[in-house]
Design an enzyme around this catalytic site. Structure first.
Site, short mmCIF file in Angstrom:
data_model
loop_
_atom_site.label_atom_id
_atom_site.label_comp_id
_atom_site.label_asym_id
_atom_site.label_seq_id
_atom_site.Cartn_x
_atom_site.Cartn_y
_atom_site.Cartn_z
N ASN A 48 0.82 -1.29 0.03
CA ASN A 48 0.11 -0.03 -0.04
C ASN A 48 1.00 1.15 -0.01
O ASN A 48 1.61 1.20 0.80
CB ASN A 48 -1.13 -0.01 1.06
CG ASN A 48 -1.82 1.02 1.20
OD1 ASN A 48 -1.81 2.19 0.74
ND2 ASN A 48 -3.04 0.60 1.84
N HIS A 117 -9.99 -5.56 -2.85
CA HIS A 117 -8.99 -6.03 -2.19
C HIS A 117 -8.80 -6.29 -0.85
O HIS A 117 -9.62 -5.64 -0.11
CB HIS A 117 -7.53 -4.87 -2.46
CG HIS A 117 -8.15 -3.49 -1.97
ND1 HIS A 117 -9.02 -2.55 -2.71
CD2 HIS A 117 -7.58 -2.66 -0.95
CE1 HIS A 117 -9.09 -1.68 -1.99
NE2 HIS A 117 -8.66 -1.58 -0.81
N HIS A 119 -6.74 -6.27 2.68
CA HIS A 119 -5.65 -5.59 3.40
C HIS A 119 -5.17 -6.64 4.31
O HIS A 119 -5.50 -7.42 4.90
CB HIS A 119 -6.11 -4.29 4.19
CG HIS A 119 -6.79 -3.22 3.46
ND1 HIS A 119 -5.72 -2.22 2.85
CD2 HIS A 119 -8.14 -2.72 3.10
CE1 HIS A 119 -6.30 -1.31 2.19
NE2 HIS A 119 -7.61 -1.77 2.22
#
Ligand SMILES: [Zn+2]
Length: 159
Positions: A48, A117, A119
């Site tokens: 990220n 997505h 995490h």
């Protein structure tokens, strides 16, 4: 040539599956892959750019699919398999004491882009004290690149 009438696919599939302006599609296509640390036939795993913590990874399908429900059972299972590999690589490279693993589904839950997505955030005891601080600090690309290199090595060593 036979054509299937599937207008709903048009929402997800354009330009061979990549949505314009979607950074996850760009990463999956190898167009912006500086932070990509692993990929397989159906998923891509990348750091990220605005991490909650060092080593914060995002695991996404290669296809521009908006959420877990649209991903289907197979797509969702593939994401979880890739997330487990990401946890193993982080474990080997950074020795975290815990993980947060999760998905934001819908704007009310904090989803900010229409490409699902997962995490994977490594956690260490006491890190919540400085997480809000580093979360607002611009992380230098060099630091992210160094983390990416460590994680690529860890992924490559996974059996
Ligand atoms: Zn996308």
């Amino acid at each position: 040539m036979d054509r299937l009438w599937a207008p709903w696919r048009g929402v997800y599939v354009s330009d061979a599956g990549a949505a314009a302006g979607c950074f996850l599609c760009a990463a999956a296509a190898g167009q912006d892959d500086q932070l990509v640390v692993a990929h397989d036939a159906t998923t891509v795993t990348m750091l990220n750019r605005y991490p909650y913590n060092t080593g914060h990874l995002m695991v996404a399908p290669i296809d521009h699919v908006p959420d877990l429900l649209a991903a289907g059972d197979g797509g969702a299972a593939a994401l979880m398999v890739a997330a487990r590999r990401a946890m193993r690589a982080l474990q080997d490279a950074m020795n975290p004491e815990g993980f947060n693993v999760g998905v934001n589904h819908g704007s009310a839950a904090g989803a900010s882009i229409e490409h699902v997505h997962l995490h994977v955030v490594p956690r260490w005891g006491g890190d919540t004290n400085y997480m809000p601080v580093i979360g607002r600090t611009k992380v230098l690309p060099e630091l992210l690149e160094a983390t990416a290199a460590r994680l690529r090595t860890a992924f490559a060593a996974l059996t």
